[in-house]
Enzyme design. Structure first.
Site, PDB file in Angstrom:
ATOM      1  N   HIS A 145      -2.864   4.537   1.243  1.00 13.89           N
ATOM      2  CA  HIS A 145      -2.818   3.260   1.969  1.00 13.89           C
ATOM      3  C   HIS A 145      -1.403   2.681   1.974  1.00 13.89           C
ATOM      4  CE1 HIS A 145      -3.546  -1.323   1.848  1.00 13.89           C
ATOM      5  NE2 HIS A 145      -3.585  -0.933   3.099  1.00 13.89           N
ATOM      6  N   VAL A 156       3.005   2.857  -1.160  1.00 13.56           N
ATOM      7  CA  VAL A 156       1.754   3.490  -0.708  1.00 13.56           C
ATOM      8  C   VAL A 156       0.797   3.490  -1.889  1.00 13.56           C
ATOM      9  CG1 VAL A 156       0.710   5.434   0.532  1.00 13.56           C
ATOM     10  CG2 VAL A 156       3.197   5.282   0.352  1.00 13.56           C
ATOM     11  N   GLU A 157      -0.418   3.002  -1.679  1.00 17.82           N
ATOM     12  CA  GLU A 157      -1.428   3.069  -2.727  1.00 17.82           C
ATOM     13  C   GLU A 157      -2.220   4.361  -2.577  1.00 17.82           C
ATOM     14  OE1 GLU A 157      -2.896  -1.280  -3.782  1.00 17.82           O
ATOM     15  OE2 GLU A 157      -2.830  -1.015  -1.620  1.00 17.82           O
ATOM     16  N   VAL A 158      -2.127   5.216  -3.583  1.00 20.62           N
ATOM     17  CA  VAL A 158      -2.864   6.476  -3.567  1.00 20.62           C
ATOM     18  C   VAL A 158      -4.121   6.282  -4.408  1.00 20.62           C
ATOM     19  CG1 VAL A 158      -2.818   8.897  -4.265  1.00 20.62           C
ATOM     20  CG2 VAL A 158      -0.789   7.856  -3.209  1.00 20.62           C
ATOM     21  N   ILE A 194      -4.950  -2.512  -5.139  1.00 25.12           N
ATOM     22  CA  ILE A 194      -4.145  -3.409  -5.985  1.00 25.12           C
ATOM     23  C   ILE A 194      -3.513  -4.512  -5.129  1.00 25.12           C
ATOM     24  CG2 ILE A 194      -2.261  -3.568  -7.675  1.00 25.12           C
ATOM     25  CD1 ILE A 194      -4.502  -1.687  -8.570  1.00 25.12           C
TER      26      ILE A 194
END
Lengths: 318, 318
Positions: A145, A156-158, A194
């Site tokens: 994301h 980037v949120e993995v 988050i």
């Protein structure tokens, strides 16, 4: 499976969906020297993508190719199925609808070689919810994301689901890092991941303060842009508190913990209710401010400063 | 009282207390060409203040005087009482103890000409609580709470108590603006004012996510510094949401309101309790990270970038 097997030769990325997020991802992949095979069913999507790429060329930090290569290393296809065998990593940016994603992921999973990571830009749906109809290899499916726009903002949120393989998560983190991004591993699927949760926490309190007439909408924003946000662009809440405690996070907690509790208690007592009349009051107060400003200028200035800020942070850390 | 009478000739500022905040205020006042009369009972405070001023000269944006003037336009006095008649504005930075402040403000109020604003840097105590023993003019007493360090970060929260005169509040806002600061008017006394409440909202959720093992302390911070914070340094939550709604705040609320509610509900269910064992878990996880970094380097880098960021924002808006 060994670590190196997950992404043996990462040269070609498949991009599904070229809305704002997909187009920006495409720009980033191309500027980093990758080949991109891209698809979107919307009429005129091909032309819009070309316009987007041209418009944003100059704002992409550290491009590794010439403008010519950047503009020619992609192939817009109507049907991506026949290309799925040539793709080393998929970034999916379809609509945020569960039925749509379930169907799409079942199809992608069935038709893509099983070692290829399929990452979804989904900002809300966790991948565990849309892999339910996949039959081949759900271990290579996860969330990647980005923060808008991906070609500029490093985050980037993995977010793996329970069944995502560590190898694939690690390979995804490495891939994003190789593009100059700052991926963060979200270790448990959590609503809003988050960033959206932290943002919601700030917004809920901001909405309460404005609707209760404690501060104007304009000055609430100024509290952030002239104070809190300046610091948070450079050190996050934990490091800020550690430095505030003279190098010791527990000093900070011992010293400010009781005050923090008092503030949070008061905030609970004045919680903003989005379904109450408070929401109308809030919207009116926001409108009072917004009707007096030039949004286009503000947005342009923001983007220009954002490019400069990211550049100076990158240079300073190099 | 007319608007212009509150601060007839603002040339000399009295600074009470030269800890980190008082010293930084002094540096700012001097760099803006004001004269400062300053006092602090701590042994060696005079020398420490000189060291501070010298050390920070180069980081102050837009100084209006030479370094020589900056270093010589202040007078450190043991007893400020005999100078209170020569002072046009008082910035108080004493300890955050109610008994201490009550006594100090009764004394300052009694001995300072009644038109002179007395602003307290208090970060927690509202002024209504410490004016209780004043007998002369409590209408000129209010909070002027800076964000550390005041010579650099533009935000000041101006918080009148119920009895503060509008004239004095307006004059204080104008005075801070004349120094190049971005004062924000907090219209109702509220625990934590604005900035500390927004900060508490983020910290409470951050502590919960880290202690629950959803994300590491380091990556929580990265979510802010590589994403949210970059944006918040440039546009606050309201403007960010307005731009996110294509120029309409209510579009954003209609579109993301339901998701916001889901996230907030989940956050309530996992609220961080500072008095539980979660606090120990949190401290251990933070220590894991902090023990691996060089805090001195991080702080120096932060300060250097902060100066650059504030400078580029100022230049771009000029």
């Amino acid at each position: 499976m060994s670590k190196n097997m997950a992404l043996p030769t990462l040269k070609t990325v498949g991009v599904i969906g070229t809305g704002v997020i997909g187009a920006s991802w495409t720009a980033l992949f191309l500027a980093r020297g990758l080949k991109v095979i891209v698809t979107d069913p919307a009429p005129g999507a091909d032309g819009k993508l070309r316009d987007y790429l041209l418009k944003h060329w100059l704002t992409i930090p550290n491009a590794k190719v010439t403008q010519d290569q950047y503009l020619n290393n992609f192939k817009f296809v109507k049907d991506i199925d026949t290309h799925l065998g040539d793709i080393d990593f998929i970034q999916e940016n379809g609509p945020e609808r569960l039925d749509f994603k379930r169907h799409l992921f079942a199809h992608l999973d069935a038709n893509t070689p099983e070692h290829v990571v399929i990452a979804s830009s989904s900002s809300g749906l966790p991948s565990s919810e849309f892999i339910t109809e996949c039959t081949k290899n759900t271990a290579r499916i996860l969330i990647g994301h980005p923060f808008n726009p991906p070609h500029l903002v490093p985050l980037v949120e993995v977010v793996p689901h329970r069944g995502t393989g560590d190898t694939y998560a690690t390979a995804t983190l490495e891939f994003y890092r190789s593009l100059g991004k700052d991926p963060v591993l979200v270790k448990k699927e959590t609503p809003g991941f988050i960033a959206n949760r932290l943002q919601a926490a700030v917004c809920a309190e901001a909405y309460s303060l404005i609707s209760r007439g404690v501060v104007s909408a304009e000055e609430l924003d100024k509290t952030v842009t002239s104070g809190l946000g300046l610091r948070w662009a450079l050190t996050g809440p934990i490091m800020t508190n550690t430095l505030g405690g003279g190098g010791y996070f527990n000093h900070f907690m011992n010293h400010l913990g009781p005050a923090l509790k008092t503030w949070l208690d008061d905030m609970h007592q004045h919680e903003f209710d989005i379904d109450s009349r408070d929401a109308d009051v809030l919207e009116d107060k926001v409108k009072d401010w917004i009707s007096r400003v030039n949004l286009k200028e503000i947005e342009e200035r923001r983007d220009e400063l954002l490019v400069g800020l990211i550049r100076s942070k990158t240079e300073r850390s190099a």
